[in-house]
Design a protein around this motif. Structure first.
Motif, mmCIF file in Angstrom:
data_model
loop_
_atom_site.group_PDB
_atom_site.id
_atom_site.type_symbol
_atom_site.label_atom_id
_atom_site.label_comp_id
_atom_site.label_asym_id
_atom_site.label_seq_id
_atom_site.Cartn_x
_atom_site.Cartn_y
_atom_site.Cartn_z
ATOM 1 N N VAL A 56 1.189 -1.122 -0.103
ATOM 2 C CA VAL A 56 0.075 -0.123 -0.038
ATOM 3 C C VAL A 56 0.542 0.900 0.015
ATOM 4 N N ALA A 57 1.878 1.210 0.629
ATOM 5 C CA ALA A 57 2.617 2.540 1.171
ATOM 6 C C ALA A 57 3.532 2.659 -0.227
ATOM 7 N N LEU A 58 3.625 1.823 -1.169
ATOM 8 C CA LEU A 58 4.784 1.468 -2.482
ATOM 9 C C LEU A 58 3.239 1.963 -3.451
ATOM 10 N N GLY A 59 2.366 1.631 -4.033
ATOM 11 C CA GLY A 59 1.337 2.191 -4.204
ATOM 12 C C GLY A 59 1.117 3.586 -3.708
ATOM 13 N N ALA A 60 0.919 4.286 -2.372
ATOM 14 C CA ALA A 60 0.763 5.660 -2.506
ATOM 15 C C ALA A 60 2.119 6.459 -2.690
ATOM 16 N N MET A 61 3.208 5.648 -2.857
ATOM 17 C CA MET A 61 4.512 6.425 -3.267
ATOM 18 C C MET A 61 4.688 6.747 -4.777
ATOM 19 N N LEU A 62 4.347 6.164 -5.234
ATOM 20 C CA LEU A 62 4.207 6.476 -6.685
ATOM 21 C C LEU A 62 3.020 7.483 -7.137
ATOM 22 N N LEU A 63 1.939 7.137 -6.010
ATOM 23 C CA LEU A 63 0.588 7.801 -6.779
ATOM 24 C C LEU A 63 1.688 9.655 -6.730
ATOM 25 N N PHE A 64 1.993 9.679 -5.302
ATOM 26 C CA PHE A 64 2.771 10.850 -4.910
ATOM 27 C C PHE A 64 4.252 11.303 -6.261
ATOM 28 N N ALA A 65 4.540 10.516 -6.603
ATOM 29 C CA ALA A 65 5.774 10.569 -7.435
ATOM 30 C C ALA A 65 5.744 10.985 -8.643
ATOM 31 N N TYR A 66 4.112 10.834 -8.489
ATOM 32 C CA TYR A 66 2.922 11.133 -10.666
ATOM 33 C C TYR A 66 2.416 12.643 -10.253
ATOM 34 N N ARG A 67 2.749 12.916 -9.316
ATOM 35 C CA ARG A 67 1.163 14.262 -9.012
ATOM 36 C C ARG A 67 1.975 15.014 -8.170
ATOM 37 N N PHE A 68 3.439 15.137 -8.206
ATOM 38 C CA PHE A 68 4.094 16.134 -7.121
ATOM 39 C C PHE A 68 4.886 16.361 -8.617
ATOM 40 N N PRO A 69 4.794 18.201 -8.549
ATOM 41 C CA PRO A 69 3.859 18.779 -7.770
ATOM 42 C C PRO A 69 2.629 19.074 -8.743
ATOM 43 N N GLU A 70 2.849 19.086 -9.664
ATOM 44 C CA GLU A 70 1.208 18.503 -10.772
ATOM 45 C C GLU A 70 1.283 17.427 -11.744
#
Length: 134
Positions: A78-92
């Motif tokens: 779950v943490a890996l998926g959240a980190m991928l979400l963060f990587a693709y959404r930061f800063p946009e």
């Protein structure tokens, strides 16, 4: 408390648990979160849970301590998926198509890995018993 063992591994997991818990509490209390901050918050919540279960794995001298490793693995995925979400959404999210593909592929791999972990935990004793009898 003879079931609780403090080793260098359990103390390491406990210190990571405390640090990630502080970061997770801070991120939860931030008002007006962006999508990237929500993904980072999910990462630290899942990572905090994983470190808590890692502490239980390394510090308990009980048979049920082994099963905490399975829960830890699920939380790390779950943490890996959240980190991928963060990587693709930061800063946009500049690449929405690629991010959907990457998250879909990573999610499929995560589900497959968790399923194989579950199968190994549940079927390995039966397989060893079968191989010993044949």
């Amino acid at each position: 408390m003879e079931w609780l063992l403090f080793t260098k591994y359990s103390i390491h997991a406990f210190s990571q648990f405390i640090l990630s818990l502080l970061i997770a509490v801070y991120l939860v209390t931030v008002k007006g979160k962006s999508e990237a901050t929500r993904a980072l918050t999910l990462f630290f919540i899942a990572f905090t849970g994983a470190m808590g279960f890692e502490f239980l794995v390394f510090s308990t001298a009980r048979p049920w301590g082994f099963y905490m490793g399975f829960i830890q693995g699920v939380l790390l995925f779950v943490a890996l998926g959240a980190m991928l979400l963060f990587a693709y959404r930061f800063p946009e999210n500049r690449h929405p198509r690629e991010s959907r593909w990457a998250l879909g592929i990573a999610g499929t791999i995560n589900v497959g890995t968790v399923t194989s972990m579950f199968c190994v935990i549940n079927w390995l004793p039966d397989l060893e018993h079968f191989l010993l009898l044949s």
